[in-house]
Design an enzyme around this catalytic site. Structure first.
Site, PDB file in Angstrom:
ATOM      1  N   HIS A 185       1.013  -1.006  -0.093  1.00 59.72           N
ATOM      2  CA  HIS A 185       0.080   0.122   0.056  1.00 59.72           C
ATOM      3  C   HIS A 185       1.005   1.251   0.103  1.00 59.72           C
ATOM      4  O   HIS A 185       1.748   1.549   0.960  1.00 59.72           O
ATOM      5  CB  HIS A 185      -0.782  -0.108   1.279  1.00 59.72           C
ATOM      6  CG  HIS A 185      -2.216   1.328   1.139  1.00 59.72           C
ATOM      7  ND1 HIS A 185      -3.158   1.074   0.582  1.00 59.72           N
ATOM      8  CD2 HIS A 185      -1.673   2.473   1.694  1.00 59.72           C
ATOM      9  CE1 HIS A 185      -3.801   2.185   0.748  1.00 59.72           C
ATOM     10  NE2 HIS A 185      -2.819   3.101   1.457  1.00 59.72           N
ATOM     11  N   CYS A 186       0.713   2.111  -0.982  1.00 62.51           N
ATOM     12  CA  CYS A 186       1.626   3.146  -0.943  1.00 62.51           C
ATOM     13  C   CYS A 186       1.006   4.572  -0.782  1.00 62.51           C
ATOM     14  O   CYS A 186      -0.226   4.814  -1.238  1.00 62.51           O
ATOM     15  CB  CYS A 186       2.184   3.439  -2.516  1.00 62.51           C
ATOM     16  SG  CYS A 186       3.045   4.965  -2.920  1.00 62.51           S
ATOM     17  N   ILE A 187       1.335   5.123   0.262  1.00 64.19           N
ATOM     18  CA  ILE A 187       0.533   6.355   0.856  1.00 64.19           C
ATOM     19  C   ILE A 187       0.679   7.433  -0.154  1.00 64.19           C
ATOM     20  O   ILE A 187      -0.046   8.537  -0.109  1.00 64.19           O
ATOM     21  CB  ILE A 187       0.854   6.686   2.253  1.00 64.19           C
ATOM     22  CG1 ILE A 187       2.593   6.988   2.509  1.00 64.19           C
ATOM     23  CG2 ILE A 187       0.581   5.851   3.263  1.00 64.19           C
ATOM     24  CD1 ILE A 187       3.006   7.379   3.683  1.00 64.19           C
ATOM     25  N   ASN A 190      -2.077   7.039  -2.314  1.00 68.58           N
ATOM     26  CA  ASN A 190      -3.386   6.790  -1.661  1.00 68.58           C
ATOM     27  C   ASN A 190      -4.050   5.515  -2.122  1.00 68.58           C
ATOM     28  O   ASN A 190      -5.222   5.479  -2.346  1.00 68.58           O
ATOM     29  CB  ASN A 190      -4.309   7.902  -1.529  1.00 68.58           C
ATOM     30  CG  ASN A 190      -5.459   8.062  -0.708  1.00 68.58           C
ATOM     31  OD1 ASN A 190      -5.343   7.473   0.331  1.00 68.58           O
ATOM     32  ND2 ASN A 190      -6.551   8.357  -0.986  1.00 68.58           N
ATOM     33  N   ASN A 191      -3.193   4.507  -2.442  1.00 62.71           N
ATOM     34  CA  ASN A 191      -3.913   3.516  -3.229  1.00 62.71           C
ATOM     35  C   ASN A 191      -2.774   2.085  -2.846  1.00 62.71           C
ATOM     36  O   ASN A 191      -1.669   2.401  -2.712  1.00 62.71           O
ATOM     37  CB  ASN A 191      -4.034   3.527  -4.470  1.00 62.71           C
ATOM     38  CG  ASN A 191      -5.108   2.606  -5.520  1.00 62.71           C
ATOM     39  OD1 ASN A 191      -5.642   1.960  -4.492  1.00 62.71           O
ATOM     40  ND2 ASN A 191      -5.259   2.776  -6.495  1.00 62.71           N
TER      41      ASN A 191
END
Length: 417
Positions: A185-187, A190-191
């Site tokens: 999950h990549c902040i 945001n996905n």
């Protein structure tokens, strides 16, 4: 000289601690000073502050911060993505107005293209479905990859989604979905990064790295041209000047053109981080794995080193259990081995253990095939064209083509999830 030093130190410190905070937990860094610093930042220092707060406010301040941190880290929100976009856009607003008149036509064209692409791929990566596993798409997503009977075993159900977990999938506690071919999950987008948007994420990293590198080159070219107006014999590498004179000249240029100089320094110091992250993900593609799977391989390495891992063959014409694994997948090969761990360090026993032949103890990852490694170009093709249909390979022809990720040993809860 003071301005140059202060700006460089601030940007370098922020870049370094950002890298440690976000990437220090990676298996390749856990047993390094970066991993130690990461644990200090996220575990030891907060623990000490909580103990102090317990004495001063009976823990009320800590409870408030924990609620805020839980919201920031465990709920999906665009805070970091907005910060990333602001960092890009504010840097461009600072840099372009004073620099535009100094650019050649070719550089203006290049800049227009290079500035646009990160926003395009940021939107694509953030807005795309990363491969959410839903009841409507579940049967199709089961056919994407076969179970390798090593880090992915059939028959496991997600306790949150209540669906059978396809091979290479993982549940994301932030997105509240299982994701096909989950990477992480990549902040910043945001996905999740998964089967559906992995290529957009890689292109975002690449175009951002190109942007910062090109900005560094153009920025230093502009500053060097301005220095040459005052010192006609000046060259960018400073031949004929002492180190002190060279540094003072650059400090003067930065003070005279503060906006251009500050953004140029920022790009100079952040470019290696972005290229490093892009290189790491290209390495994962070369190894035929993902960030999530690299952690599972690291757990397996610990099990093997301690003598709890065993393997034996799987028959190529075995009868599959249609209730828990697909009869066919788009992947060109099937697993020819099964790897299991035992609690007592003895070979598995009992009639329910599948496979053929004698159980062999596995001591290192080199003795294990990685089913998902088809070679770099096919791995890259799988990332950039998810719907690509591979040609079916014969079992004997595929065996020598596989590799495995080389990772340092880490303690882990277990490899089979």
């Amino acid at each position: 000289m003071g301005t140059l030093r202060n700006v460089a130190v601030v940007v370098l410190v922020i870049s370094f601690f950002t890298f440690v905070a976000f990437f220090g937990r990676l298996p390749a860094l856990r047993n390094t000073p970066i991993g130690t610093l990461h644990r200090a930042i996220w575990l030891h220092i907060p623990g000490g502050l909580r103990a102090l707060d317990q004495r001063l406010t009976q823990g009320r301040l800590s409870a408030w911060f924990l609620r805020l941190a839980h919201t920031l880290w465990n709920d999906r929100h665009p805070t970091v993505m907005i910060f990333f976009m602001l960092l890009l856009s504010v840097s461009e607003i600072l840099f372009l107005p004073p620099a535009w008149s100094m650019l050649t036509t070719m550089r203006k064209v290049n800049a227009s293209i290079i500035l646009t692409l990160p926003y395009v791929f940021l939107y694509a990566a953030a807005a795309s479905d990363p491969g959410y596993i839903t009841p409507e798409k579940h049967s199709h997503q089961m056919t994407l990859y076969p179970y390798d009977f090593t880090i992915f075993h059939p028959g496991q159900t997600c306790h949150t989604c209540h669906l059978l977990k396809p091979a290479r999938s993982k549940h994301c506690s932030i997105c509240k979905h299982c994701v096909a071919k989950m990477d992480h999950h990549c902040i910043f987008i945001n996905n999740c990064v998964g089967y559906g948007n992995h290529h957009y994420f890689l292109l975002l990293l690449l175009t951002t790295a190109v942007l910062t590198t090109y900005a560094t080159f153009v920025g230093f070219s502009i500053l060097s041209d301005q220095v040459r107006v005052e010192i006609p014999s000046w060259k960018v590498w400073g031949p004929g000047f002492t180190w002190s004179q060279y540094a003072n000249i650059w400090a003067w240029a930065l003070q005279e053109h503060t906006r251009i100089g500050a953004v140029t320094l920022l790009c100079l110091l952040t470019s290696p981080l972005i290229w490093g992250l892009f290189g790491y993900h290209m390495y994962l593609i070369w190894a035929g794995t993902t960030t999530n799977e690299s952690m599972k391989w690291s757990d397996w390495q610990t099990e093997m080193r301690e003598g709890y891992a065993f393997k034996r063959g799987l028959s190529t014409d075995r009868q599959k259990d249609g209730a828990i694994e697909p009869a066919w997948t788009r992947w060109p090969v099937e697993s020819e081995q099964i790897i299991v761990r035992t609690e007592d360090g003895l070979p598995p026993r009992g009639p329910r253990a599948i496979g053929v032949g004698e159980w062999q103890r596995v001591w290192k990852l080199a003795d294990v095939e990685n089913l998902y490694d088809l070679g770099f170009w096919d791995n890259l093709w799988d990332a950039f064209w998810p719907r690509y249909g591979f040609h079916r390979r014969s079992p004997s022809g595929n065996q020598d083509a596989r590799s495995y990720p080389v990772l340092p040993a880490d303690a882990g809860p277990g490899a089979q999830q």
